[in-house]
Each structure stands twice: as C-alpha cells, then as structure tokens.
Design a protein around this motif. Structure first.
Motif, PDB file in Angstrom:
ATOM      1  N   LEU A 149     -42.133  92.421  30.236  1.00  0.00           N
ATOM      2  CA  LEU A 149     -42.447  93.794  30.603  1.00  0.00           C
ATOM      3  C   LEU A 149     -41.812  94.132  31.941  1.00  0.00           C
ATOM      4  N   ALA A 150     -41.270  95.331  32.019  1.00  0.00           N
ATOM      5  CA  ALA A 150     -40.661  95.810  33.257  1.00  0.00           C
ATOM      6  C   ALA A 150     -40.949  97.296  33.377  1.00  0.00           C
ATOM      7  N   LYS A 151     -40.828  97.813  34.588  1.00  0.00           N
ATOM      8  CA  LYS A 151     -41.044  99.239  34.790  1.00  0.00           C
ATOM      9  C   LYS A 151     -39.919  99.802  35.642  1.00  0.00           C
ATOM     10  N   LYS A 152     -39.773 101.122  35.554  1.00  0.00           N
ATOM     11  CA  LYS A 152     -38.761 101.815  36.341  1.00  0.00           C
ATOM     12  C   LYS A 152     -39.260 103.224  36.599  1.00  0.00           C
ATOM     13  N   ALA A 182     -30.271  99.058  35.728  1.00  0.00           N
ATOM     14  CA  ALA A 182     -30.622  98.716  37.112  1.00  0.00           C
ATOM     15  C   ALA A 182     -31.984  99.301  37.465  1.00  0.00           C
ATOM     16  N   GLU A 183     -32.505  98.824  38.582  1.00  0.00           N
ATOM     17  CA  GLU A 183     -33.726  99.352  39.191  1.00  0.00           C
ATOM     18  C   GLU A 183     -34.984  99.142  38.362  1.00  0.00           C
ATOM     19  N   LEU A 184     -34.992  98.109  37.524  1.00  0.00           N
ATOM     20  CA  LEU A 184     -36.207  97.741  36.811  1.00  0.00           C
ATOM     21  C   LEU A 184     -36.973  96.724  37.643  1.00  0.00           C
ATOM     22  N   THR A 185     -38.278  96.789  37.562  1.00  0.00           N
ATOM     23  CA  THR A 185     -39.126  95.807  38.233  1.00  0.00           C
ATOM     24  C   THR A 185     -39.827  94.978  37.170  1.00  0.00           C
ATOM     25  N   ASN A 228     -32.575  98.812  19.648  1.00  0.00           N
ATOM     26  CA  ASN A 228     -32.793  97.598  18.889  1.00  0.00           C
ATOM     27  C   ASN A 228     -32.560  96.401  19.788  1.00  0.00           C
ATOM     28  N   HIS A 229     -31.301  95.950  19.881  1.00  0.00           N
ATOM     29  CA  HIS A 229     -31.004  94.757  20.670  1.00  0.00           C
ATOM     30  C   HIS A 229     -29.613  94.923  21.261  1.00  0.00           C
ATOM     31  N   ALA A 230     -29.501  94.740  22.546  1.00  0.00           N
ATOM     32  CA  ALA A 230     -28.197  94.823  23.198  1.00  0.00           C
ATOM     33  C   ALA A 230     -28.043  93.628  24.117  1.00  0.00           C
ATOM     34  N   THR A 231     -26.921  92.943  24.026  1.00  0.00           N
ATOM     35  CA  THR A 231     -26.641  91.837  24.927  1.00  0.00           C
ATOM     36  C   THR A 231     -25.831  92.379  26.088  1.00  0.00           C
ATOM     37  N   LYS A 232     -26.270  92.052  27.278  1.00  0.00           N
ATOM     38  CA  LYS A 232     -25.581  92.506  28.478  1.00  0.00           C
ATOM     39  C   LYS A 232     -25.381  91.297  29.375  1.00  0.00           C
ATOM     40  N   PRO A 233     -24.426  91.353  30.308  1.00  0.00           N
ATOM     41  CA  PRO A 233     -24.245  90.224  31.217  1.00  0.00           C
ATOM     42  C   PRO A 233     -25.545  89.916  31.959  1.00  0.00           C
ATOM     43  N   GLY A 234     -25.981  88.683  31.891  1.00  0.00           N
ATOM     44  CA  GLY A 234     -27.162  88.272  32.637  1.00  0.00           C
ATOM     45  C   GLY A 234     -28.458  88.335  31.864  1.00  0.00           C
ATOM     46  N   GLY A 235     -28.475  88.841  30.626  1.00  0.00           N
ATOM     47  CA  GLY A 235     -29.733  88.858  29.915  1.00  0.00           C
ATOM     48  C   GLY A 235     -29.688  89.676  28.640  1.00  0.00           C
ATOM     49  N   PHE A 236     -30.866  89.925  28.100  1.00  0.00           N
ATOM     50  CA  PHE A 236     -31.024  90.678  26.876  1.00  0.00           C
ATOM     51  C   PHE A 236     -31.920  91.869  27.141  1.00  0.00           C
ATOM     52  N   VAL A 237     -31.701  92.920  26.414  1.00  0.00           N
ATOM     53  CA  VAL A 237     -32.659  94.013  26.340  1.00  0.00           C
ATOM     54  C   VAL A 237     -33.023  94.102  24.878  1.00  0.00           C
ATOM     55  N   GLY A 272     -31.438  94.737  33.879  1.00  0.00           N
ATOM     56  CA  GLY A 272     -31.634  95.494  35.108  1.00  0.00           C
ATOM     57  C   GLY A 272     -32.811  95.039  35.944  1.00  0.00           C
ATOM     58  N   SER A 273     -33.613  94.098  35.455  1.00  0.00           N
ATOM     59  CA  SER A 273     -34.756  93.619  36.226  1.00  0.00           C
ATOM     60  C   SER A 273     -34.263  92.769  37.380  1.00  0.00           C
ATOM     61  N   ASN A 274     -34.472  93.246  38.579  1.00  0.00           N
ATOM     62  CA  ASN A 274     -33.989  92.476  39.716  1.00  0.00           C
ATOM     63  C   ASN A 274     -35.069  92.180  40.735  1.00  0.00           C
ATOM     64  N   THR A 275     -36.276  92.643  40.480  1.00  0.00           N
ATOM     65  CA  THR A 275     -37.363  92.328  41.401  1.00  0.00           C
ATOM     66  C   THR A 275     -38.623  92.014  40.617  1.00  0.00           C
ATOM     67  N   GLU A 276     -39.490  91.244  41.240  1.00  0.00           N
ATOM     68  CA  GLU A 276     -40.796  90.959  40.667  1.00  0.00           C
ATOM     69  C   GLU A 276     -41.841  91.732  41.447  1.00  0.00           C
TER      70      GLU A 276
END
Length: 143
Positions: A59-62, A78-81, A3-12, A25-29
């Motif tokens: 949108l992100a991928k892993k 981690a490790e999401l693009t 559903n929705h989780a708040t984490k340090p640095g952003g939202f999922v 976990g998105s750290n690269t474009e």
C-alpha cells in the motif's frame, strides 16, 4: 483500469496475480521522519507473507490535487509514500481438499489454475494436497 506494468526498480500491480507489489514511485516510508524505502527488505517481508499462503498487497499513498478525477500510470511514477504490506488469507475449504484427494485417489490428474504469486500458489497447492510437486512447480514457473 490498471493491470500490471513493469517499471525500472519495481512493479505496479492492480488486481489479482502478478509479482510482488512495490510501486516504483514509492520512495519514502511513513513514520515520524520520511526516509528512503528498503526495497530488498520489503521484497523479503512480502515473500515471508506469501510463504504463509497469504495474498500480498503493498500500500502506498500520494497527495493529488482536489480536482483530479482520473488516475494514469504516470501519476504513479514518483512521490508515493509506502504505507506497508497487507497479507490476506483465503484458505482452501475442507470440501476442496477432500475433492482433490478423492480425484487424485481415483487417478484423475488435478490442475490448479491461479493468478496468485508463485510462492502463495505453492503454499496453497501444498495445503490442498496437490501431488506431483515437480510437475506443478514447473508449470507455475513457466507461466
């Protein structure tokens, strides 16, 4: 199901509503060379899309192992693009706008209940002609 989780640095966020969607976990474009994301710029772009009345998804991928069959919250740490933002339009129907006007003209207080982001909901409320802006903005901000 997520559903929705708040984490340090952003939202999922998965599903309707919630805040701006930027996976922690998105750290690269994506591009020819990967580089750290600019979360402030992404937030600004998402807000710009929402001001147009669009529903916004990031949108992100892993890469995962071929045999992985489930997805856990920790898989998204981690490790999401970051791939980009998508704005989806779901404009109010003319019949809905007319019904809101007819009800308000008859003295009926019309309420809009939505899971949309505050900025998107504000734009949609304006498009359908919802009156008493001060009242509905306060309601949206407090929910």
């Amino acid at each position: 199901m997520f559903n929705h989780a708040t984490k340090p640095g952003g939202f999922v966020t998965f599903g309707q509503g919630g805040g701006i969607v930027v996976a922690t976990g998105s750290n690269t474009e994506v591009g020819q060379i990967s580089h750290p994301i600019d979360q402030e710029r992404i937030q600004m772009e998402a807000e710009c899309l929402a001001k147009q009345g669009l529903r916004v998804l990031a949108l992100a991928k892993k890469a995962v192992l071929k045999q992985q069959r489930t997805l856990e919250h920790t898989d998204l740490d981690a490790e999401l693009t970051f791939l980009g933002l998508q704005g989806m339009i779901d404009p109010p129907r003319e019949e809905a706008i007319a019904a809101v006007d007819a009800c308000q003209s008859a003295g009926i207080q019309v309420k809009m209940i939505t899971g949309d982001h505050l900025t998107t909901a504000t734009e949609i409320a304006e498009r359908i002609g919802l009156k008493n802006r001060d009242n509905w903005l306060a309601s949206l901000a407090n929910s």
